[in-house]
Scaffold this motif. Sequence first.
Motif, PDB file in Angstrom:
ATOM      1  N   CYS A   1      53.229  73.959  62.129  1.00 22.35           N
ATOM      2  CA  CYS A   1      53.229  73.401  63.483  1.00 22.35           C
ATOM      3  C   CYS A   1      54.559  72.734  63.805  1.00 22.35           C
ATOM      4  CB  CYS A   1      52.095  72.387  63.635  1.00 22.35           C
ATOM      5  SG  CYS A   1      50.442  73.095  63.608  1.00 22.35           S
ATOM      6  N   ARG A   2      55.090  72.007  62.829  1.00 24.16           N
ATOM      7  CA  ARG A   2      56.350  71.288  63.048  1.00 24.16           C
ATOM      8  C   ARG A   2      57.518  72.260  63.210  1.00 24.16           C
ATOM      9  NH1 ARG A   2      56.200  68.428  58.723  1.00 24.16           N
ATOM     10  NH2 ARG A   2      55.158  66.659  59.705  1.00 24.16           N
ATOM     11  N   ARG A   3      57.603  73.248  62.338  1.00 24.91           N
ATOM     12  CA  ARG A   3      58.743  74.162  62.352  1.00 24.91           C
ATOM     13  C   ARG A   3      58.692  75.123  63.542  1.00 24.91           C
ATOM     14  NH1 ARG A   3      59.956  76.537  56.448  1.00 24.91           N
ATOM     15  NH2 ARG A   3      61.792  77.249  57.614  1.00 24.91           N
TER      16      ARG A   3
ATOM     17  N   LYS B   1      57.062  74.418  66.370  1.00 24.69           N
ATOM     18  CA  LYS B   1      56.787  73.676  67.605  1.00 24.69           C
ATOM     19  C   LYS B   1      55.589  74.308  68.324  1.00 24.69           C
ATOM     20  CE  LYS B   1      61.504  71.984  68.330  1.00 24.69           C
ATOM     21  NZ  LYS B   1      62.012  72.417  67.004  1.00 24.69           N
TER      22      LYS B   1
ATOM     23  N   GLY C   1      49.810  71.389  71.698  1.00 24.75           N
ATOM     24  CA  GLY C   1      51.224  71.192  71.982  1.00 24.75           C
ATOM     25  C   GLY C   1      51.412  70.048  72.968  1.00 24.75           C
ATOM     26  N   GLU C   2      52.637  69.549  73.069  1.00 23.78           N
ATOM     27  CA  GLU C   2      52.927  68.371  73.892  1.00 23.78           C
ATOM     28  C   GLU C   2      52.469  68.507  75.345  1.00 23.78           C
ATOM     29  OE1 GLU C   2      53.668  64.602  74.353  1.00 23.78           O
ATOM     30  OE2 GLU C   2      53.969  65.621  72.436  1.00 23.78           O
TER      31      GLU C   2
ATOM     32  N   ASP D   1      50.437  63.692  64.073  1.00 21.09           N
ATOM     33  CA  ASP D   1      51.544  63.991  64.974  1.00 21.09           C
ATOM     34  C   ASP D   1      52.536  64.890  64.248  1.00 21.09           C
ATOM     35  OD1 ASP D   1      53.839  63.959  66.612  1.00 21.09           O
ATOM     36  OD2 ASP D   1      53.343  61.959  67.368  1.00 21.09           O
TER      37      ASP D   1
ATOM     38  N   GLY E   1      55.303  66.154  65.786  1.00 19.95           N
ATOM     39  CA  GLY E   1      56.583  66.092  66.473  1.00 19.95           C
ATOM     40  C   GLY E   1      56.585  66.770  67.829  1.00 19.95           C
ATOM     41  N   ALA E   2      55.880  67.892  67.949  1.00 18.65           N
ATOM     42  CA  ALA E   2      55.817  68.611  69.219  1.00 18.65           C
ATOM     43  C   ALA E   2      54.390  68.634  69.759  1.00 18.65           C
ATOM     44  CB  ALA E   2      56.332  70.039  69.050  1.00 18.65           C
TER      45      ALA E   2
END
Length: 214
Positions: free
Chosen positions: A45-47, A49, A110-111, A136, A138-139
Motif C-alpha cells: 500500500c505504501r509503495r 500509494k 486511499g486518501e 496509516d 502514508g497515502a
Amino acid sequence: MTLPSFQDAQGYNSFFKFHVPCDIFQHGHWDTGAFPIHDFLINCCRRLKAAQGYAGFSLALPHEFFRWEPYELKLAESYFGLEIDKPANTMTMIDEWRGIKDVNWYTILGEPYVKQLGGNAAIRKNLSDSTLPIYDFGAGLAIRAGNEPEMAPVAKGLPPLYVAVNNVVRPVRTTQIRSMGMGSNAGELRFNIRLTDLWMRRFDAPGIWPPTHP
C-alpha cells in the motif's frame, strides 16, 4: 502496473493482486512466521500509494476461470467473508468506478476516500473498538477487522466486525458496477449484474445475501 502513456493520461487504473496459500500460516499466526502478511500488505500500500484495496479469504481459480464460475457463486452464497475477485473481470469494472469495491478483513482506503469520510480522525472515532485497528500507510488508511480473516458462514449470520467497517465506509462504495461473472452457457448460475450488486451490498443488512433465484 505499467500503462502506456496515452492510457495513463486518460486516467486508467492499474490493478495488483496476489494470493498467499493458507497453509503457510499456522495456528492463526497471520502476522509472524515465514510470511508476515500484515507487513507485506502495508508495504504494498505504501509503495504503490494504493487508491483502494482489500484482503481476506479468496479463491485462486485456474487459468480458465470461467469454467469454475458456477462453483464460485455457490461458495459465495455460503460464506459472507469469501472475496470474489478475478482480475480479468475487475479490470473491466474499475475504470468507471467512483468508489471502493468491497469490505473484507483488510479494507484499504486511499486518501481521497479518507477525506470523503470526514478524515482520519472521524474514521478512527467511528471505529474506536480495539478489535478494529487502523493503520496509516502514508497515502491512506488500512482498516483491519479482527486478528484473523473470517469465512463467516452464512448460516451463522453477518460477521459483526465486517459489518461495522462496512457501515462506516459505505458512503464511498461504488454503485457503478458490471457483472463479476461471464455469461451462462447452459442455464447454469453465475454472477450477473443483479447478483454482483447484491453481493457488494451483502453487509448492509440481513436478508440481502444469499440471493433468491427466480
